[in-house]
Design a protein around this motif. Structure first.
Motif, PDB file in Angstrom:
ATOM      1  N   HIS A 337       0.714  -1.115   0.065  1.00 52.68           N
ATOM      2  CA  HIS A 337      -0.009   0.136  -0.063  1.00 52.68           C
ATOM      3  C   HIS A 337       0.884   1.158  -0.044  1.00 52.68           C
ATOM      4  N   GLY A 338       2.182   1.059   0.336  1.00 54.75           N
ATOM      5  CA  GLY A 338       3.050   2.314   0.200  1.00 54.75           C
ATOM      6  C   GLY A 338       3.277   3.216   1.154  1.00 54.75           C
ATOM      7  N   VAL A 339       2.400   3.384   2.419  1.00 58.70           N
ATOM      8  CA  VAL A 339       2.338   4.487   3.368  1.00 58.70           C
ATOM      9  C   VAL A 339       3.027   4.006   4.519  1.00 58.70           C
ATOM     10  N   GLY A 363       4.906   8.593   1.702  1.00 56.97           N
ATOM     11  CA  GLY A 363       4.157   7.762   0.640  1.00 56.97           C
ATOM     12  C   GLY A 363       2.677   8.079   0.339  1.00 56.97           C
ATOM     13  N   MET A 364       2.228   9.251   0.634  1.00 59.35           N
ATOM     14  CA  MET A 364       0.891   9.611   0.395  1.00 59.35           C
ATOM     15  C   MET A 364       0.370   9.796  -0.928  1.00 59.35           C
ATOM     16  N   THR A 365      -0.619   9.358  -1.540  1.00 62.70           N
ATOM     17  CA  THR A 365      -0.982  10.007  -2.630  1.00 62.70           C
ATOM     18  C   THR A 365      -2.348  10.592  -2.692  1.00 62.70           C
ATOM     19  N   ARG A 366      -3.259  10.896  -3.608  1.00 59.50           N
ATOM     20  CA  ARG A 366      -4.436  11.300  -3.494  1.00 59.50           C
ATOM     21  C   ARG A 366      -5.305  10.391  -3.305  1.00 59.50           C
ATOM     22  N   ALA A 367      -4.947   9.155  -3.416  1.00 60.88           N
ATOM     23  CA  ALA A 367      -5.948   7.989  -3.060  1.00 60.88           C
ATOM     24  C   ALA A 367      -5.676   7.609  -1.557  1.00 60.88           C
ATOM     25  N   THR A 368      -4.658   8.201  -0.689  1.00 64.47           N
ATOM     26  CA  THR A 368      -4.324   7.741   0.500  1.00 64.47           C
ATOM     27  C   THR A 368      -5.559   8.290   1.285  1.00 64.47           C
ATOM     28  N   HIS A 372      -5.087   3.618   4.968  1.00 63.50           N
ATOM     29  CA  HIS A 372      -3.715   3.623   4.986  1.00 63.50           C
ATOM     30  C   HIS A 372      -3.060   4.261   6.257  1.00 63.50           C
TER      31      HIS A 372
END
Length: 494
Positions: A337-339, A363-368, A372
């Protein structure tokens, strides 16, 4: 003795709890009250001592009433407490001269840094680092900053204590000013080799010895409750700091036994027997417990925030509605998941010991989203536990399994991920309140209810054993990313 119970007072960082245990470790009565956390300045954490007392007293009265209604006779009292938290009170009035300065408080970081050249001496005597975490610099701050405090201290009018000492003073109506060896060993003033308050350390921190409590074994006669307080003259016969109490509650009585408690913070203690193991990787050498004058030592790694991470998500930023929601959210995501959350809300503990570190999120994105945040908060505790495990192995001690306890380990997902990251069996006991149970065991030992540590060990039962399942390639990738996140967090702190 089937109708006999032991009252355990568990005074923690965020709540005061009282539990009456049957002799087989099962709960007869339980009451708990949360109290307010005060943050008067950046890095400062305080508690209202009167609120600690009132919540403790109310919880005790509730469980005594419940136990009495069930025909249970309380034989004695054990106390366990948040460690290092510092109270200085007036002996004549019994009132604190300043709010309790909590173990998480960092206000004395500058002072500790200014005497860093004395850290080797402090470490050789106490097994601890020179850090704001411990009580000594907090005591000095109170004596220096509260008007007239040092003058009163020198005159013998003031008393210092960790929370156990303060509660005993109040319960005995001022007749007993005592502590136990485990709490004393967390002050930076107690020589763990001589088992005495140390003159050199008292001089270093400029603390008058007359304000210090008498240090007793963990199972001893700490005093008798004034009947006006709880309605009866109960004997207080067991005391240990919360993490050492959990070591006893988990029956970790043999060298190599390891327990890890996941409460407000996370603390891993490994029994090293009668040998104090000196760490080269910023772990702490501490008193595990002292019985009949014999000291058993432990190697400890401290993570400052564990359950507090989830509390922040719930109360601080409103990501969670309740703590149990974290498991459901964590299970909804894949491993990639990357966070990553590095929870340096109160600095970073072992093996980094950086009081200037602050929490970082990578690792945050707009989908976080909430899932997460929740998963990263839970994973962080496991990654930090791996850091402690690695440090212990580098210091030449290790264990093939770990006994876990504390509120967080009711979360099956957390226990499994911890198991996967550590690559050892994780054992969760049926009786989850290991800290309170340990205090009860110690009290019962002194009262003659239990004859030996072997009899106490026989009480322990397993709820579930978690076995590693995660592939090593994925595990190594996650640990590598975690290491990068920590490195960046420490770089920012500089």
């Amino acid at each position: 003795m089937s109708n006999t119970g032991i009252l355990s007072i568990d005074q923690g960082t965020t709540s005061s709890r009282a539990i009456v245990f049957a002799l087989n470790g099962h709960q007869i009565a339980n009451a708990q009250q949360e109290f307010t956390q005060h943050y008067p300045a950046n890095g400062w954490v305080e508690h209202d001592v009167e609120e600690i007392w009132s919540t403790t007293l109310d919880s005790c009265k509730t469980v005594i009433s419940q136990a009495t209604n069930k025909g249970v006779d309380i034989a004695c009292i054990g106390i366990t407490n948040q460690r290092e938290t510092t109270v200085v009170w007036n002996k004549d009035t019994g009132k604190a001269i300043h709010p309790a300065i909590v173990w998480q408080d960092r206000r004395t970081a500058g002072y500790c840094e200014s005497i860093k050249d004395r850290e080797a001496m402090v470490n050789s005597k106490t097994g601890l680092l020179l850090d704001p975490y411990f009580s000594a610099s907090k005591i000095k701050w109170i004596l220096d900053e509260v008007q007239g405090a040092r003058r009163l201290a020198i005159k013998g009018k003031l008393a210092f204590g960790t929370i156990d000492s303060f509660l005993i003073w109040r319960l005995t109506n001022g007749k007993a000013h005592v502590t136990d060896a485990t709490n004393a060993s967390r002050t930076n003033l107690f020589n763990i080799h001589t088992q005495q308050w140390d003159e050199d350390l008292l001089t270093l921190f400029d603390i008058p010895p007359c304000i210090l409590p008498e240090v007793l074994d963990c199972a001893a006669e700490f005093g008798t409750c004034d009947p006006s307080i709880l309605g009866k003259d109960y004997r207080i016969t067991g005391v240990a700091g919360d993490q050492q109490a959990a070591l006893v509650g988990q029956s970790c009585f043999s060298p190599g036994d390891l327990k890890s408690t996941y409460g407000t913070g996370c603390f891993a203690l490994l029994n090293t027997g009668d040998t104090p193991v000196s760490s080269s990787h910023k772990l702490l050498t501490t008193v595990g417990y002292r019985l009949n004058g014999k000291t058993t030592y432990a190697l400890e790694g401290a993570i400052f925030t564990a359950g507090a991470n989830i509390q922040w998500l719930r109360d601080g930023i409103g990501v969670l509605q309740h703590a149990k929601q974290s498991q459901v959210l964590a299970e909804s995501l894949d491993y990639d998941h990357g966070v990553f959350l590095v929870p340096g809300f109160a600095g970073l503990g072992a093996p980094h010991w950086n009081p200037n570190a602050r929490a970082s999120l990578f690792g945050m994105t707009r989908a976080t989203g909430p899932a997460h945040f929740a998963r990263a908060a839970l994973e962080a505790v496991c990654y930090q536990s791996h850091e402690l495990q690695t440090a212990m192995r580098k210091d030449g001690v290790s264990s093939n399994n770990v006994w876990v306890d504390g509120g967080m380990v009711a979360n099956d997902w957390l226990c499994q991920f911890l198991c996967d990251i550590l690559q050892v069996e994780v054992q969760r006991p049926k009786i989850m309140e290991s800290t309170a149970l340990g205090a009860a065991f110690l009290a019962g030992l002194q009262a003659g209810i239990y004859e030996s540590l072997d009899e106490i060990s026989a009480v322990k039962t397993v709820d579930r054993v978690f076995i590693p399942e995660l592939g090593d390639k994925t595990r190594q990738r996650l640990l590598k990313k975690w290491a990068l996140a920590v490195k960046a967090t420490l770089a920012f702190a500089e």
